[in-house]
Design an enzyme around this catalytic site. Structure first.
Site, PDB file in Angstrom:
ATOM      1  CD  GLU A 153      -3.390  -1.194   2.073  1.00 36.72           C
ATOM      2  OE1 GLU A 153      -2.760  -0.556   3.549  1.00 36.72           O
ATOM      3  OE2 GLU A 153      -3.634  -1.928   1.778  1.00 36.72           O
ATOM      4  CD  GLU A 311      -4.193  -6.393   2.712  1.00 37.21           C
ATOM      5  OE1 GLU A 311      -4.595  -5.171   2.782  1.00 37.21           O
ATOM      6  OE2 GLU A 311      -3.175  -6.114   2.392  1.00 37.21           O
TER       7      GLU A 311
END
Ligand SMILES: [Zn+2]
Length: 659
Positions: A153, A311
């Protein structure tokens, strides 16, 4: 772009982040046994394990990872092996305090969290690449290795850094962009407010100052920051490509929640596109529409091809004000909502719920309650469902409408000193997407300069900044007969955030056949009525038609009697922000796009199709009760043949291989 995990992982991928550094080695065998029970095919291993792998500078300890890779391989679980560079260890931050990020107020942010580094830090880059090189050398031949997972991320917490190192890097970036200070001064419009720079050393990041910073300085700093993070990614990628050639490489993006990075630039550099998505439980947009947006945005980055949901959550997360657990059935519906829209599997954060640390209340595949739980039963069921859907892999989503998304345009529009803080750029793009979702029309998110020729309609909900390439592309598209529907406050400025010359909207006034004379944003909570029965809020414009036809005018508000919605040939202009219902109705008819399948309102229908082969109709029932759908084929999840109208169970999913 858009490689696949195949053939290293057969069928759809299923699994999650596996963070073994939290657990004694004694649980690993149980982990792998339970992964097999759940049908897990791949895990993302060691994403935050830097301190576990390198407990002191240059002291690499890979023995435990060696054993774990072997155990996973023996258990038939493939590994998406992390480069572990997302969270530098404390020893690194102490040794390199200059690598810590600095906020606009000049405050140094310390370690003890995660991602506490300056994206322009040479020390961070050097130590990260050392670790990546060691990992690549050690595991490149390991039979469990299916993919490299770079970082985690990017820019989630450290998007922008204002330290001296970043200031130097920003100046170098600006020198490459503008060559000389005259170019920079012209681009930034520094003549106003006496901001003219006479020496490069005077140029700074947009640090805290007495009032608003120069808007083009802000815009360029956002561009620079996206490039700085991307340079860290490509540096890791290049080490992996050199040392471990032929292995797919990804990093997990956040296409529906991170607007700090220009993901179109990133997509060009990413071999495999993957995404993280977490539903906002209390947002006005339904979870299924949020999922649809995230998936469509990610598929856009993958050029319409394969991508992977890296995710999401089995139930509650831990970072919202109230972390609402998922109702029974939501897990399957959400996961298959992503698969319906092109994901080649469903992955979660994380495999086993943490007992300690910041994410201990974040749900996991193996919850705190253990296997005697709703979550575990649904995790096992999902594993079975994905196995039965294996043949869907590689099939492409069928979409006839494109929605334009441009990051610098959103950055410029959401800067200070705009006519209204209520007209968000990225939220407005999501709102138009949700309107299409309600209408049952599939859409791709695309860059304004992308090939638009395959779409029957192109939506530009929010394109305040349009560069010359975008204008030429959109103009060519309409010239070849495509339908364009443009939202308000679009086409006003160039790439430097300078207003284009009159008449407004400078880039598109000829195309739209309208002229904008003055902007009339509305007071907070005010609304206006239109003479076609619709309502609008936030924004109005004083619009006059040059060649367009007026479709609706304002009944009240500051520009009562003036045009609100116009049409010129196949180009439509909305000078206001229509209500959700009015926008849905308008887009359903104006796009001329077919609905994916006729279904009751509570059912979402999405289609994937193999080139020249089978097509698959995903039917997701978001209602409590059963819903009847007229379709023919075989439900891959149950083996049931559909020969005509049949029921999709309440809160359930049917995936038909269409007859
Ligand atoms: Zn910095």
């Amino acid at each position: 772009m858009s490689e696949r995990l195949a053939p290293r992982v057969k069928g759809l991928s299923y699994g999650g982040d596996y963070n073994p550094e939290q657990w004694p080695e004694s649980v690993w065998a149980e982990d792998v046994a339970l992964m097999r029970e759940a049908g897990v095919t791949v895990v993302s291993l060691g994403i935050f394990a830097w301190a576990w792998l390198e407990p002191a500078d240059g002291r690499y300890e890979f023995d435990r990872l060696d054993r774990l890779m072997d155990i996973l391989h023996a258990g038939g679980v493939a590994v998406d092996l992390a480069t572990a560079t997302a969270s530098p260890p404390a020893w690194f931050s102490v040794a390199h305090p200059e690598s810590l990020p600095v906020d606009p107020d000049g405050r140094t942010l310390t370690y003890g969290s995660r991602q506490a580094f300056c994206p322009s830090s040479p020390a961070y880059r050097r130590k990260a690449l050392d670790l990546v090189e060691r990992l690549a050398e050690r595991y490149r031949e390991h039979p469990a290795l299916a993919m490299w997972h770079v970082h985690n991320e990017y820019a989630c917490h450290n998007a922008h850094c204002y330290c001296e190192i970043s200031a130097d890097a920003f100046r170098a970036w600006l020198q490459a962009r503008y060559t000389d200070l005259d170019g920079l001064n012209a681009a930034w419009g520094t003549a106003f407010w006496s901001q003219t720079y006479t020496d490069w050393a005077q140029v700074q990041p947009p640090r805290a100052t007495v009032t608003s910073s120069n808007p083009t300085q802000l815009l360029d700093f956002r561009r620079f920051s996206s490039d700085a993070h991307l340079a860290n990614f490509t540096a890791e990628r290049d080490v992996l490509t050199r040392v471990s050639p032929g292995v797919p490489i990804t990093t997990n993006l956040m296409a529906a929640s991170c607007y700090a990075l220009d993901y179109w630039q990133w997509a060009r550099e990413l071999p495999v596109i993957s995404n993280d998505h977490y539903v906002l439980a209390e947002a006005p947009t339904p979870p299924a529409a949020q999922t649809a947006y995230a998936a469509d945005a990610t598929r856009g980055l993958a050029g319409g091809g394969s991508w992977l949901l890296m995710e999401h959550s089995t139930s509650a997360v831990n970072w919202q004000p109230r972390n609402l657990a998922k109702a029974p059935g939501a897990l399957l519906r959400e996961s298959l909502g992503h698969v319906a829209r092109g994901s080649e599997g469903a992955m979660f954060f994380q495999w086993r719920a943490s007992r300690a640390g910041s994410e201990k209340w974040h749900s996991a595949m193996l919850p705190h309650a253990g296997t005697a739980s709703k979550v575990w039963r649904e995790v096992v069921a999902l594993g079975g469902a994905l196995r039965r859907l294996a043949e869907v892999e590689g099939a492409r989503v069928v979409a006839h409408v494109a929605i334009l998304l441009d990051y610098p345009s959103g950055w410029a529009q959401e800067a200070p000193n705009q006519p209204s803080t209520d007209l968000g750029a990225f939220d407005e793009i999501k709102r138009w997407h949700a309107a299409l979702w309600r209408a049952g029309i599939a859409a791709d998110l695309v860059h304004p300069a992308a090939d638009l020729s395959r779409y029957v309609a192109v939506l530009a909900p929010s394109l305040y900044l349009a560069d010359d390439d975008a204008i030429a592309n959109i103009t060519d598209y309409t010239a070849s007969g495509g339908t364009l529907i443009m939202g308000p406050y679009s086409g006003l400025v160039d790439r430097n955030d300078h207003l284009r010359t009159a008449p407004l909207p400078g880039a598109f006034h000829k195309l739209l056949g309208v002229r904008v004379e003055e902007l009339f944003p509305l007071p907070e909570a005010a609304s206006v009525a239109l003479d076609d029965g619709s309502t609008a809020a936030v924004w109005t414009e004083q619009l006059s038609v040059t060649e367009a036809t007026v479709l609706a005018s304002y009944l009240d508000g500051p520009v009562a009697g003036e045009p609100a919605i116009t049409r010129f040939g196949e180009t439509w202009y909305l000078g206001t922000r229509l209500s959700d219902d009015a926008l849905t109705a308008l887009l359903a008819s104006a796009t001329g796009a077919p609905v994916t399948h006729r279904v009751p309102a509570q059912v979402e229908a999405v289609r994937r199709r193999h080139d020249g082969g089978n097509s698959y109709l995903f039917l997701l029932n978001h209602g409590d009760g059963p819903a009847v759908v007229d379709a023919r084929g075989t439900d891959l999840l149950t083996g049931t043949a559909w020969t005509g109208p049949a029921e999709v169970p309440g809160r359930g999913v049917v995936v038909l291989r269409e007859a």
